[in-house]
Design a protein around this motif. Structure first.
Motif, mmCIF file in Angstrom:
data_model
loop_
_atom_site.group_PDB
_atom_site.id
_atom_site.type_symbol
_atom_site.label_atom_id
_atom_site.label_comp_id
_atom_site.label_asym_id
_atom_site.label_seq_id
_atom_site.Cartn_x
_atom_site.Cartn_y
_atom_site.Cartn_z
ATOM 1 N N LEU A 60 0.855 -1.179 0.000
ATOM 2 C CA LEU A 60 0.000 0.000 0.000
ATOM 3 C C LEU A 60 0.895 1.234 0.000
ATOM 4 O O LEU A 60 1.782 1.362 0.837
ATOM 5 C CB LEU A 60 -0.887 0.002 1.249
ATOM 6 N N ASP A 61 0.675 2.127 -0.959
ATOM 7 C CA ASP A 61 1.413 3.388 -1.063
ATOM 8 C C ASP A 61 0.406 4.507 -0.845
ATOM 9 O O ASP A 61 -0.554 4.643 -1.601
ATOM 10 C CB ASP A 61 2.063 3.498 -2.438
ATOM 11 N N LEU A 62 0.603 5.318 0.212
ATOM 12 C CA LEU A 62 -0.349 6.376 0.554
ATOM 13 C C LEU A 62 -0.124 7.664 -0.219
ATOM 14 O O LEU A 62 -0.972 8.553 -0.178
ATOM 15 C CB LEU A 62 -0.282 6.683 2.052
ATOM 16 N N GLY A 63 0.994 7.800 -0.897
ATOM 17 C CA GLY A 63 1.269 9.062 -1.578
ATOM 18 C C GLY A 63 1.644 10.128 -0.563
ATOM 19 O O GLY A 63 2.446 9.894 0.339
ATOM 20 N N PRO A 85 9.043 7.462 1.977
ATOM 21 C CA PRO A 85 7.788 7.151 1.298
ATOM 22 C C PRO A 85 6.806 6.469 2.250
ATOM 23 O O PRO A 85 7.205 5.632 3.059
ATOM 24 C CB PRO A 85 8.211 6.197 0.184
ATOM 25 N N PHE A 86 5.562 6.840 2.156
ATOM 26 C CA PHE A 86 4.517 6.296 3.024
ATOM 27 C C PHE A 86 3.990 4.997 2.416
ATOM 28 O O PHE A 86 2.910 4.950 1.857
ATOM 29 C CB PHE A 86 3.398 7.332 3.212
ATOM 30 N N ARG A 87 4.810 3.946 2.530
ATOM 31 C CA ARG A 87 4.478 2.630 1.965
ATOM 32 C C ARG A 87 4.555 1.571 3.052
ATOM 33 O O ARG A 87 5.399 1.641 3.941
ATOM 34 C CB ARG A 87 5.474 2.243 0.880
ATOM 35 N N VAL A 88 3.680 0.542 2.913
ATOM 36 C CA VAL A 88 3.702 -0.565 3.862
ATOM 37 C C VAL A 88 3.271 -1.847 3.146
ATOM 38 O O VAL A 88 2.376 -1.831 2.301
ATOM 39 C CB VAL A 88 2.791 -0.279 5.085
ATOM 40 N N VAL A 147 -3.404 7.169 -3.382
ATOM 41 C CA VAL A 147 -3.305 5.918 -2.642
ATOM 42 C C VAL A 147 -3.377 4.784 -3.659
ATOM 43 O O VAL A 147 -4.305 4.729 -4.462
ATOM 44 C CB VAL A 147 -4.433 5.792 -1.596
ATOM 45 N N GLN A 148 -2.365 3.915 -3.626
ATOM 46 C CA GLN A 148 -2.287 2.816 -4.585
ATOM 47 C C GLN A 148 -2.000 1.504 -3.878
ATOM 48 O O GLN A 148 -1.208 1.469 -2.940
ATOM 49 C CB GLN A 148 -1.186 3.091 -5.612
ATOM 50 N N VAL A 149 -2.658 0.450 -4.354
ATOM 51 C CA VAL A 149 -2.400 -0.899 -3.862
ATOM 52 C C VAL A 149 -1.763 -1.642 -5.025
ATOM 53 O O VAL A 149 -2.326 -1.707 -6.122
ATOM 54 C CB VAL A 149 -3.702 -1.611 -3.427
ATOM 55 N N ARG A 150 -0.574 -2.199 -4.766
ATOM 56 C CA ARG A 150 0.163 -2.897 -5.821
ATOM 57 C C ARG A 150 0.434 -4.330 -5.382
ATOM 58 O O ARG A 150 0.773 -4.582 -4.228
ATOM 59 C CB ARG A 150 1.487 -2.199 -6.093
ATOM 60 N N VAL A 151 0.298 -5.235 -6.324
ATOM 61 C CA VAL A 151 0.579 -6.647 -6.072
ATOM 62 C C VAL A 151 1.710 -7.055 -7.000
ATOM 63 O O VAL A 151 1.670 -6.792 -8.203
ATOM 64 C CB VAL A 151 -0.667 -7.538 -6.338
ATOM 65 N N GLY A 152 2.748 -7.670 -6.437
ATOM 66 C CA GLY A 152 3.879 -8.105 -7.249
ATOM 67 C C GLY A 152 4.999 -8.608 -6.380
ATOM 68 O O GLY A 152 4.825 -8.870 -5.192
ATOM 69 N N ARG A 153 6.172 -8.731 -6.990
ATOM 70 C CA ARG A 153 7.353 -9.127 -6.239
ATOM 71 C C ARG A 153 7.850 -7.925 -5.445
ATOM 72 O O ARG A 153 7.820 -6.797 -5.937
ATOM 73 C CB ARG A 153 8.453 -9.615 -7.176
#
Length: 160
Positions: A60-63, A85-88, A147-153
């Motif tokens: 999850l990236d909050l921007g 960066p506001f990522r978790v 706000v972005q949700v990313r799925v990957g490696r």
């Protein structure tokens, strides 16, 4: 991502809750009490994920955040983020299908202090030595995204 709402605690003249539709920081809201709020408010939305394989991670990236954020996914606390960066990584909390996202954002006292500086003394809720001027520009407060949700490696996700 479906629509966003933001909730404010009682006692600060801000509305209990606002349906935003699209995400925006509370410092840019037309409601004067909301835009000048200082403290912690909660943004809420839901998002849908397709099933993901066990070797994939969900990040999850909050921007843009003003100033720190506590992230809860499906009612479980995932992280407190205090710097960019506001990522978790939310893999342990996310699930295939609908997910509930709550982001409790806390800003500094600047906006409320500036607001109170323009009120009569008996109407003020805050005070400090050397407060900002009543005409001081508002500081960015709340959640600006994207706000972005990313799925990957993991390696690929964190490089973006």
């Amino acid at each position: 991502e479906r629509g966003w709402s933001v909730s404010f605690p009682p006692g600060w003249d801000a509305p209990a809750s606002l349906d935003l539709g699209e995400l925006k920081p509370w410092s840019e809201l037309p409601d004067k009490a909301a835009s000048r709020f200082s403290g912690s408010a909660i943004y809420r939305t839901t998002f849908r994920l397709d099933a993901f394989k066990p070797d994939k991670r969900v990040v999850l990236d909050l921007g843009r955040v003003g100033d720190l954020a506590e992230v809860r996914i499906n009612g479980r606390r995932a992280a407190v983020l205090w710097t960019a960066p506001f990522r978790v990584d939310i893999t342990l909390y996310a699930r295939a299908g609908d997910n509930e996202l709550e982001i409790e954002v806390t800003n500094t006292w600047h906006n409320r202090l500036a607001h109170d500086a323009g009120l009569p003394a008996d109407k003020r809720k805050t005070w400090t030595f050397n407060p900002p001027d009543a005409n001081a520009p508002l500081e960015f407060a709340g959640l600006g995204g994207p706000v972005q949700v990313r799925v990957g490696r993991t390696f690929d996700l964190l490089r973006q």
